[in-house]
Design an enzyme around this catalytic site. Structure first.
Site: not given
Ligand code: NAP
Length: 247
Positions: A12, A14-15, A63-64, A90, A142, A155, A188
Site C-alpha cells: 500500500g 502508493s498513497r 492484491d495482498v 501497511n 490502529s 476493521y 491521520i
C-alpha cells in the site's frame, strides 16, 4: 539513521501513510519496492518521488489478500533487489457498518486485506530474512485495534488481530535477528479518513488530546525508527502514534 544498501517492501505504498513511509525511508537511502491494489498513477508518482531522492524504486500491482499474487510479487522483488531487509505491512481498507447490518463480505474482505495480507507477506519473506539473519517487520495496526470502535467491528478485529500476529511472529523470529513490531496510528489525515462524514471527523477531534489530526509523515518517522538499527532490541511492541488518543 542510514538505510544504505537496504531494501524495504512497503505494501500500500502508493498513497497516504504508505507513500509517506516510502519517502521517509528513501530520504535515508533505502531502496523501495512498493505494492498497490489498483491506483497505478499514484504508485508511479511515489516511485518517481523515491527515485528523485537517489534510490532504486519499483512498484508492483498486487492484491495482498491473494497468496498467489503475494508469492509472485515477493519473488519478483527478491529477484530485482537481491534481498528484502524491511517489510512494512501497511495496505489496508475499511468497509464500515454496524454489527447488526454488516454484510459477511464486508467482514471477510477487511480481514483478508488487513490481517491475512500481512500474514501472507510475512510468510513469503520470513524464509529469506531468516537465511540472511536480518529483518525488520512493521505492521500497521490502529487505535481502533486497541480500543474498538462502533461501526468498525471488521476493521477493529483486523487491527487487533495484527497485534497477536505481531507478537507471535516476534517470539518466533527474535533469535534470528528479526524484529517484528506494530505501529498504531490514531486519526491521520489521508484518503481513508477524508472519506468520513464531516460530523464524524468533528466528533473524532474531541477525542484527541493533541486536538489535531496526525500527518502521514508523523507515522512514517515512527515506522522508520522501528525499521532502523536503533531499534535492534525492540520487538513485539506496539507504538501508538495518535496525539494521546489511546491513553
Ligand atoms: P489509504 O490512504 O486508503 O491508502 C491505502 C493503501 O493501501 C493504498 O496504497 C492502496 O492501494 C493500498 N491497498 C488497499 N487494498 C490493497 C490490497 N488488497 N492489496 C494491496 N494494496 C492495497 O490508507 P491510509 O490512511 O494511508 O492507511 C494506511 C494504513 O494505516 C492502513 O493499514 C490503515 O488501516 C492504517 N491506519 C490508518 C489510519 C488513518 O487515520 N488514516 C489510522 C490507523 C491506521 P491503491 O492506491 O492502489 O488503492
Amino acid at each position: 539513521m542510514s538505510f544504505t544498501d537496504r531494501t524495504a517492501l512497503v505494501t500500500g505504498g502508493s498513497r497516504g501513510i504508505g507513500r509517506a513511509i516510502c519517502l521517509e525511508l528513501a530520504r535515508q537511502g533505502c531502496n523501495i519496492a512498493l505494492c498497490y491494489a489498483g491506483n497505478q498513477q499514484a504508485a508511479q508518482e511515489t516511485v518517481a518521488a523515491c527515485q528523485s531522492l537517489g534510490v532504486k524504486a519499483v512498484a508492483y500491482r498486487c492484491d495482498v489478500s491473494s497468496n498467489e499474487e503475494v508469492k509472485h510479487m515477493t519473488a519478483e522483488a527478491l529477484k530485482e533487489f537481491g534481498a528484502i531487509h524491511i517489510l512494512i505491512n501497511n495496505a489496508g481498507i475499511t468497509r464500515d457498518g454496524l454489527l447488526l447490518t454488516m454484510k459477511e463480505e464486508d467482514f471477510t474482505s477487511v480481514l483478508d486485506t488487513n490481517l491475512k495480507g500481512a500474514f501472507l507477506c510475512m510468510s513469503a519473506l520470513s524464509r529469506s530474512m531468516i537465511r540472511q539473519r536480518y529483518g525488520r517487520i512493521i505492521n500497521l495496526s490502529s487505535v481502533v485495534g486497541l480500543h474498538g470502535n462502533a461501526g468498525q467491528c471488521n476493521y477493529a478485529a483486523s487491527k487487533a488481530g495484527i497485534l497477536g500476529l505481531t507478537k507471535s511472529a516476534a517470539k518466533e523470529l527474535a533469535s534470528r535477528n528479526i524484529t517484528v513490531n506494530a505501529v498504531a496510528p490514531g486519526f491521520i489525515d489521508t484518503d481513508m479518513t477524508a472519506a468520513l462524514p464531516e460530523h464524524t471527523r468533528t466528533s473524532m477531534l474531541t477525542t484527541i488530546p493533541a486536538n489535531r489530526l496526525g500527518q502521514a509523515e508523523e507515522v512514517a518517522k515512527a515506522v522508520a525508527f522501528l525499521a532502523s538499527d536503533h531499534s535492534a532490541y525492540i520487538t513485539g511492541q506496539v507504538l501508538a502514534v495518535d496525539g494521546g488518543m489511546s491513553m
